[in-house]
Design a protein around this motif. Structure first.
Motif, PDB file in Angstrom:
ATOM      1  N   GLY A  49       8.559 -17.284   6.891  1.00  0.00           N
ATOM      2  CA  GLY A  49       8.511 -17.116   5.441  1.00  0.00           C
ATOM      3  C   GLY A  49       7.658 -18.147   4.724  1.00  0.00           C
ATOM      4  N   SER A  50       7.411 -19.284   5.376  1.00  0.00           N
ATOM      5  CA  SER A  50       6.583 -20.323   4.743  1.00  0.00           C
ATOM      6  C   SER A  50       5.091 -20.045   4.901  1.00  0.00           C
ATOM      7  N   ASN A  51       4.758 -19.045   5.710  1.00  0.00           N
ATOM      8  CA  ASN A  51       3.345 -18.804   6.031  1.00  0.00           C
ATOM      9  C   ASN A  51       2.761 -17.571   5.371  1.00  0.00           C
ATOM     10  N   THR A  52       3.403 -17.084   4.318  1.00  0.00           N
ATOM     11  CA  THR A  52       2.864 -15.908   3.650  1.00  0.00           C
ATOM     12  C   THR A  52       2.379 -16.257   2.245  1.00  0.00           C
ATOM     13  N   GLN A  53       1.363 -15.537   1.793  1.00  0.00           N
ATOM     14  CA  GLN A  53       0.841 -15.732   0.446  1.00  0.00           C
ATOM     15  C   GLN A  53       1.579 -14.852  -0.566  1.00  0.00           C
ATOM     16  N   TYR A  54       2.417 -13.943  -0.059  1.00  0.00           N
ATOM     17  CA  TYR A  54       3.079 -13.003  -0.952  1.00  0.00           C
ATOM     18  C   TYR A  54       4.367 -13.593  -1.536  1.00  0.00           C
ATOM     19  N   ALA A  55       4.623 -13.272  -2.801  1.00  0.00           N
ATOM     20  CA  ALA A  55       5.823 -13.775  -3.471  1.00  0.00           C
ATOM     21  C   ALA A  55       7.074 -13.039  -2.992  1.00  0.00           C
ATOM     22  N   PHE A  56       6.881 -11.769  -2.554  1.00  0.00           N
ATOM     23  CA  PHE A  56       8.031 -10.966  -2.116  1.00  0.00           C
ATOM     24  C   PHE A  56       7.655 -10.132  -0.893  1.00  0.00           C
ATOM     25  N   PHE A  57       8.638  -9.916  -0.046  1.00  0.00           N
ATOM     26  CA  PHE A  57       8.556  -8.928   1.030  1.00  0.00           C
ATOM     27  C   PHE A  57       9.528  -7.803   0.681  1.00  0.00           C
ATOM     28  N   SER A  58       9.265  -6.618   1.242  1.00  0.00           N
ATOM     29  CA  SER A  58      10.214  -5.508   1.073  1.00  0.00           C
ATOM     30  C   SER A  58      10.678  -5.036   2.445  1.00  0.00           C
ATOM     31  N   ARG A  59      11.980  -4.804   2.581  1.00  0.00           N
ATOM     32  CA  ARG A  59      12.542  -4.352   3.849  1.00  0.00           C
ATOM     33  C   ARG A  59      12.469  -2.830   3.936  1.00  0.00           C
ATOM     34  N   VAL A  60      12.076  -2.324   5.113  1.00  0.00           N
ATOM     35  CA  VAL A  60      12.019  -0.875   5.298  1.00  0.00           C
ATOM     36  C   VAL A  60      13.230  -0.429   6.116  1.00  0.00           C
ATOM     37  N   GLU A  61      13.621   0.814   5.897  1.00  0.00           N
ATOM     38  CA  GLU A  61      14.708   1.409   6.664  1.00  0.00           C
ATOM     39  C   GLU A  61      14.222   2.701   7.303  1.00  0.00           C
ATOM     40  N   LYS A  62      14.992   3.178   8.255  1.00  0.00           N
ATOM     41  CA  LYS A  62      14.644   4.415   8.960  1.00  0.00           C
ATOM     42  C   LYS A  62      14.373   5.542   7.950  1.00  0.00           C
ATOM     43  N   ASP A  63      13.296   6.261   8.181  1.00  0.00           N
ATOM     44  CA  ASP A  63      12.887   7.437   7.401  1.00  0.00           C
ATOM     45  C   ASP A  63      12.222   7.098   6.069  1.00  0.00           C
ATOM     46  N   ASP A  64      12.076   5.814   5.753  1.00  0.00           N
ATOM     47  CA  ASP A  64      11.285   5.461   4.564  1.00  0.00           C
ATOM     48  C   ASP A  64       9.843   5.958   4.746  1.00  0.00           C
ATOM     49  N   ILE A  65       9.192   6.226   3.634  1.00  0.00           N
ATOM     50  CA  ILE A  65       7.765   6.563   3.639  1.00  0.00           C
ATOM     51  C   ILE A  65       7.012   5.307   3.187  1.00  0.00           C
ATOM     52  N   VAL A  66       6.117   4.815   4.031  1.00  0.00           N
ATOM     53  CA  VAL A  66       5.361   3.590   3.744  1.00  0.00           C
ATOM     54  C   VAL A  66       3.903   3.956   3.510  1.00  0.00           C
ATOM     55  N   VAL A  67       3.355   3.422   2.419  1.00  0.00           N
ATOM     56  CA  VAL A  67       1.984   3.759   2.033  1.00  0.00           C
ATOM     57  C   VAL A  67       1.138   2.483   2.043  1.00  0.00           C
ATOM     58  N   ASN A  68       0.032   2.530   2.756  1.00  0.00           N
ATOM     59  CA  ASN A  68      -0.925   1.433   2.737  1.00  0.00           C
ATOM     60  C   ASN A  68      -1.868   1.670   1.558  1.00  0.00           C
ATOM     61  N   LYS A  69      -1.761   0.838   0.520  1.00  0.00           N
ATOM     62  CA  LYS A  69      -2.541   1.090  -0.697  1.00  0.00           C
ATOM     63  C   LYS A  69      -4.035   1.204  -0.410  1.00  0.00           C
ATOM     64  N   ILE A  70      -4.541   0.312   0.421  1.00  0.00           N
ATOM     65  CA  ILE A  70      -5.997   0.291   0.645  1.00  0.00           C
ATOM     66  C   ILE A  70      -6.444   1.458   1.509  1.00  0.00           C
ATOM     67  N   TRP A  71      -5.715   1.727   2.586  1.00  0.00           N
ATOM     68  CA  TRP A  71      -6.195   2.692   3.578  1.00  0.00           C
ATOM     69  C   TRP A  71      -5.490   4.035   3.540  1.00  0.00           C
ATOM     70  N   ALA A  72      -4.696   4.275   2.488  1.00  0.00           N
ATOM     71  CA  ALA A  72      -4.095   5.612   2.365  1.00  0.00           C
ATOM     72  C   ALA A  72      -5.190   6.673   2.330  1.00  0.00           C
ATOM     73  N   ARG A  73      -6.347   6.308   1.779  1.00  0.00           N
ATOM     74  CA  ARG A  73      -7.448   7.278   1.715  1.00  0.00           C
ATOM     75  C   ARG A  73      -7.925   7.697   3.105  1.00  0.00           C
ATOM     76  N   ASN A  74      -7.561   6.903   4.113  1.00  0.00           N
ATOM     77  CA  ASN A  74      -7.869   7.262   5.505  1.00  0.00           C
ATOM     78  C   ASN A  74      -6.606   7.604   6.279  1.00  0.00           C
ATOM     79  N   GLY A  75      -5.621   8.145   5.571  1.00  0.00           N
ATOM     80  CA  GLY A  75      -4.429   8.645   6.249  1.00  0.00           C
ATOM     81  C   GLY A  75      -3.447   7.588   6.700  1.00  0.00           C
ATOM     82  N   SER A  76      -3.481   6.389   6.084  1.00  0.00           N
ATOM     83  CA  SER A  76      -2.562   5.315   6.494  1.00  0.00           C
ATOM     84  C   SER A  76      -1.262   5.415   5.710  1.00  0.00           C
ATOM     85  N   VAL A  77      -0.482   6.415   6.064  1.00  0.00           N
ATOM     86  CA  VAL A  77       0.838   6.672   5.475  1.00  0.00           C
ATOM     87  C   VAL A  77       1.752   7.064   6.639  1.00  0.00           C
ATOM     88  N   ALA A  78       2.981   6.548   6.652  1.00  0.00           N
ATOM     89  CA  ALA A  78       3.855   6.830   7.797  1.00  0.00           C
ATOM     90  C   ALA A  78       5.309   6.914   7.370  1.00  0.00           C
TER      91      ALA A  78
END
Length: 401
Positions: A49-78
């Motif tokens: 946790g001391s090595n990230t530049q982000y102020a927050f992390f988000s926890r994912v759970e089974k069956d969540d839909i995760v979207v990559n903001k930058i690469w969604a245009r290339n199908g980076s959604v799961a």
């Protein structure tokens, strides 16, 4: 697409997931990434946790839909699989939870693998901050076909079964490829190593001493003379020197002359990081005079044709007896493994009578031709398999399964 199915925006069948937490120094966070073109989520390196530049992390759970903001245009959604539940993503990966009474997560999983979905992601990503990121509110505007939940589950079960069969076919094809690649090797080993042929040192069956190639030369800007690259031999898919692997160099004729290729010259790889390629052999074949030279990463062998056929020599250098000698040399070498002309002269090769050598070459060449044909058939099969899942998904989302 079946006319009776609804087409709804994602905003109607998901809700944003809010599970953010401030990173804590000393706590290790498992992270996930999302592959392009619907290839799914994967676990990345964990991070303190001391090595990230982000102020927050988000926890994912089974069956969540995760979207990559930058690469969604290339199908980076799961859709998150169970094994990745509890991992974390940064704010660059918005998360949405399916409304289970309307959307089967597995239905959306297959949706993420379709070109129509990728195209919509691409369209919704344009014109945002000049970086083509998709904003969450734009992602929620993407529309997907949505039959009743029971119908989704029926079709998903059918697609899962077909996908399993396609993967089985891929596995059988991979196994067949391994077997195909081993055919010539097994035949060579049987013919060369198990027939009690006379064994001779290489120096006793060559017409002149092994010769290293030409030292590195300056690359020619215009004109110049062709020089083989090492991969003309080390990566040649056949026993023939790959003439496409060459470059143009500036070298005086007088300097080049001792290194000009002649028909039936045999070359072996002088050194390589991969021991399996050290001393790999290939033969130069041409019915015309050549001006091409070879580099010092290769050693040239010229056969005494009264004792050994140059074509046979290539096979003999691949015999188990020679490979065992290379392995012994490799045990005392770190990094790049190399051989000298003196090493080459000490190679012990099986030397049948010339008539048998010609027969062996004809047999192994014929076998190689059949293996090459099998490879072409398998490549065609691979293309058919690659096209199968997109076709299945097109039918599934058109209501034809």
């Amino acid at each position: 697409m079946a006319n009776s199915w609804q087409v709804v925006p994602i905003s109607e069948i998901t809700i944003p997931a809010e599970r953010s937490e401030k990173p804590i120094a000393g706590k290790i966070y498992r992270q996930i990434g999302v592959r392009l073109w619907g290839e799914g989520a994967y676990e990345r390196e964990s991070i303190d946790g001391s090595n990230t530049q982000y102020a927050f992390f988000s926890r994912v759970e089974k069956d969540d839909i995760v979207v990559n903001k930058i690469w969604a245009r290339n199908g980076s959604v799961a859709v998150v699989p169970e094994k990745l539940a509890g991992c974390f993503v940064s704010s660059e990966f918005p998360i949405f939870t399916p409304l289970r009474d309307r959307l089967a997560p597995r239905w959306f999983h297959w949706i993420t693998k379709t070109r129509d979905f990728w195209n919509q992601c691409d369209e919704k990503s344009r014109g945002t901050s000049g970086k083509n990121r998709i904003r969450p509110e734009q992602f929620l505007k993407i529309e997907i076909p949505l039959p009743p939940l029971a119908e989704q589950q029926r079709i998903v079960a059918r697609v899962d079964e077909l996908a399993r069969r396609v993967e089985e076919a891929r596995g059988l094809r991979r196994a067949a490829m391994v077997e195909t690649e081993a055919i010539v090797h097994r035949a060579s080993s049987f013919i060369l190593d198990e027939q009690n042929w006379k064994i001779e040192n290489l120096e006793d069956v060559i017409a002149e001493s092994p010769r290293n190639g030409l030292a590195p030369q300056q690359k020619a800007e215009q004109g110049g003379r062709r020089m083989l690259r090492i991969n003309a031999v080390s990566s040649s898919p056949t026993r023939i020197v790959d003439m496409n692997a060459c470059k143009l160099v500036d070298v005086a004729d007088k300097v080049a002359q001792p290194f000009v290729l002649q028909n039936d010259d045999v070359f072996i790889v002088r050194y390589n990081g991969d021991i399996n390629r050290v001393a790999k052999a290939a033969i130069f074949k041409s019915d015309q005079e050549s001006d091409m030279v070879y580099p010092d990463k290769l050693i040239r062998l010229r056969a005494n044709k009264e004792k050994v056929s140059p074509d046979y020599l290539v096979f003999a250098l691949g015999s188990q007896r020679v490979r065992a000698q290379i392995e012994e040399l490799g045990k005392t070498t770190a990094g790049q493994i190399g051989i000298s002309g003196a090493d080459a002269k000490s190679f012990q090769i099986p030397v049948p009578p010339l008539a048998d050598q010609h027969r062996i070459v004809a047999y192994l060449d014929g076998l190689q031709a059949k293996v090459d044909e099998l490879r072409r058939l398998q490549a065609a099969t691979q293309k058919e398999l690659d096209a199968l899942m997109p076709s299945i998904l097109a039918k599934a989302f058109a209501g034809e399964l």
